[in-house]
Design a protein around this motif. Structure first.
Motif, PDB file in Angstrom:
ATOM      1  N   LEU A  65       0.843  -1.182   0.000  1.00 49.72           N
ATOM      2  CA  LEU A  65       0.000   0.000   0.000  1.00 49.72           C
ATOM      3  C   LEU A  65       0.886   1.243   0.000  1.00 49.72           C
ATOM      4  CD1 LEU A  65      -2.601  -1.156   2.660  1.00 49.72           C
ATOM      5  CD2 LEU A  65      -3.090  -0.704   0.256  1.00 49.72           C
TER       6      LEU A  65
ATOM      7  N   SER B 113      -1.686  -1.075  -7.932  1.00 54.58           N
ATOM      8  CA  SER B 113      -2.535   0.112  -7.797  1.00 54.58           C
ATOM      9  C   SER B 113      -2.548   0.582  -6.342  1.00 54.58           C
ATOM     10  CB  SER B 113      -3.959  -0.217  -8.237  1.00 54.58           C
ATOM     11  OG  SER B 113      -4.580  -1.075  -7.293  1.00 54.58           O
ATOM     12  N   ARG B 114      -3.296   1.655  -6.108  1.00 52.24           N
ATOM     13  CA  ARG B 114      -3.404   2.177  -4.745  1.00 52.24           C
ATOM     14  C   ARG B 114      -3.966   1.135  -3.787  1.00 52.24           C
ATOM     15  NH1 ARG B 114      -5.996   7.935  -2.743  1.00 52.24           N
ATOM     16  NH2 ARG B 114      -6.461   7.312  -0.600  1.00 52.24           N
ATOM     17  N   ASN B 115      -4.844   0.252  -4.283  1.00 53.76           N
ATOM     18  CA  ASN B 115      -5.386  -0.805  -3.422  1.00 53.76           C
ATOM     19  C   ASN B 115      -4.723  -2.151  -3.696  1.00 53.76           C
ATOM     20  OD1 ASN B 115      -6.487  -1.402  -5.878  1.00 53.76           O
ATOM     21  ND2 ASN B 115      -8.623  -1.243  -5.233  1.00 53.76           N
ATOM     22  N   THR B 116      -3.520  -2.114  -4.268  1.00 47.79           N
ATOM     23  CA  THR B 116      -2.605  -3.253  -4.480  1.00 47.79           C
ATOM     24  C   THR B 116      -3.005  -4.179  -5.622  1.00 47.79           C
ATOM     25  OG1 THR B 116      -3.543  -4.893  -2.937  1.00 47.79           O
ATOM     26  CG2 THR B 116      -2.087  -3.221  -1.990  1.00 47.79           C
ATOM     27  N   LYS B 117      -4.048  -3.856  -6.384  1.00 54.33           N
ATOM     28  CA  LYS B 117      -4.403  -4.703  -7.520  1.00 54.33           C
ATOM     29  C   LYS B 117      -3.413  -4.493  -8.661  1.00 54.33           C
ATOM     30  CE  LYS B 117      -9.344  -4.997  -6.521  1.00 54.33           C
ATOM     31  NZ  LYS B 117     -10.721  -4.751  -7.020  1.00 54.33           N
TER      32      LYS B 117
ATOM     33  N   ASP C 235       0.584   3.165   3.671  1.00 49.99           N
ATOM     34  CA  ASP C 235      -0.783   3.367   4.130  1.00 49.99           C
ATOM     35  C   ASP C 235      -0.912   4.370   5.270  1.00 49.99           C
ATOM     36  OD1 ASP C 235      -3.457   2.776   3.596  1.00 49.99           O
ATOM     37  OD2 ASP C 235      -3.583   1.338   5.250  1.00 49.99           O
TER      38      ASP C 235
END
Length: 357
Positions: free
Chosen positions: A10, A48-52, A191
């Motif tokens: 994150l 991505s920002r949400n780790t995808k 995060d």
């Protein structure tokens, strides 16, 4: 992949502040997709920002990373797309890059290629740099990316508050939405909101022309739908207000009930959408809303609300607006685009080439 900092990770985040803080590093605030790039030889991951993983959507960036960045490194940055019609960013074109069809991904990679703007270095070789202060990480980042020449870029930075203030005003004209400030001794903490962001805030008077119900049930309003009148007299959908206490959401439902009207008598009909007027109905057909109910309740466009917003993305508010006050003194017909402050256009290429100061 075997790196000292591994996915999923994150990113470190920023908290809003009202003014440019003193004694820090200042960078443009890019308006794109936050991304952490991991490279270990030929292996590349883009989180991505949400780790995808976003690797499949940006094949041109995968190749650029292999060609331009150090063979073993982890970079924090932003994926952006330059507009094909003006000199700034195009967030809508960037959104279109997230497409399920591989053929479409390949087509868009050629027609609207993405850029990656790096602004932090988390690992290099066998070294985990997250425990180093930002000023040391920035120096290492500049050295690591000294030879890049697009589509990988190094974000400009400055420690001069006067330069930062000028960037804050000028760079908005290229589609950027403020500044990021980082303390020189800032360690990288995933995060955590330890950076600062300074964003533009303006107000506008808008027509309330509809609402969507809250996800909790039909007894509360989820968001108010906002309109502005175009020069041709059509009412364009420009954004939403979405943040209200639950008690207010329920009272608004009762308060606005007398304004509910049929879709056929409303400016945002399907016919208006098909004729080129921006309406909320375009979201109902979007792949982004496949699992969401984005239908709306039409209201007679008779109430005016003042909202706060940061900046425009073409004809709409880029982000969700904030409620300021009702304006019973305003005629809905006076809520036009003419009231909006329009930033002076600025060339994205000049932002990318601003360098360190």
């Amino acid at each position: 992949m075997d790196l000292p900092v591994m996915p999923p990770l994150l990113p470190m985040l920023a908290k809003p502040v009202p003014a440019i803080p003193s004694g820090q590093f200042y960078e443009p605030k890019w308006d794109g997709f936050r991304a952490i790039v991991f490279r270990d030889g030929d292996e590349v991951e883009i989180g991505s920002r949400n780790t995808k993983s976003m690797v499949r959507y940006f094949p041109e960036l995968v190749e650029a990373v292999r060609a331009q960045v150090p063979p073993r490194c982890v970079l924090d940055g932003e994926i952006i797309v330059a507009s094909t019609s003006h000199s700034g960013l195009d967030f809508e074109a960037l959104q279109q890059r997230i497409h399920p069809a591989a053929s479409r991904v390949r087509l868009l990679a050629g027609s609207t290629p993405a850029l990656f703007v790096a602004f932090d270095l988390l690992a290099l070789g066998d070294a985990d740099l997250t425990g180093q202060p930002f000023n040391a990480r920035r120096a290492s980042l500049e050295e690591a990316l000294a030879g890049v020449d697009g589509p990988v870029h190094l974000t400009p930075t400055t420690t001069d508050e006067t330069v930062a203030a000028r960037w804050f005003e000028q760079f908005e004209g290229a589609g950027l939405d403020g500044l990021i400030a980082k303390k020189p001794d800032l360690l990288y903490q995933p995060d955590k909101r330890l950076m600062s962001k300074v964003k533009h805030e303006r107000t506008a008077d808008c027509v309330v022309a509809g609402y969507r119900v809250h996800t909790s049930g039909p007894d509360a309003i989820g968001s108010l739908l906002l309109g502005l009148y175009s020069p041709d007299g059509s009412l364009a959908f420009v954004g939403v207000i979405g943040a209200f206490p639950m008690a207010t959401r329920r009272s608004l439902l009762q308060e606005l009930a007398p304004l509910v009207t049929s879709a056929e008598d409303h400016p945002w009909t399907w016919a208006a959408q098909e004729a080129g007027t921006r309406t909320p109905r375009e979201a109902e057909r979007s792949r982004w809303s496949a699992t969401k109910d984005l239908s709306f309740v039409a209201l007679r466009p008779e109430r005016v609300v003042e909202v706060a917003y940061d900046h425009m993305e073409g004809p709409r508010f880029r982000h969700t607006t904030q409620f300021r006050r009702w304006r019973p003194d305003r005629d809905p017909a006076s809520c036009t685009y003419a009231q909006l402050e329009e930033p002076v256009r600025f060339d994205l290429r000049e932002v990318l080439s601003a360098g360190s100061r």
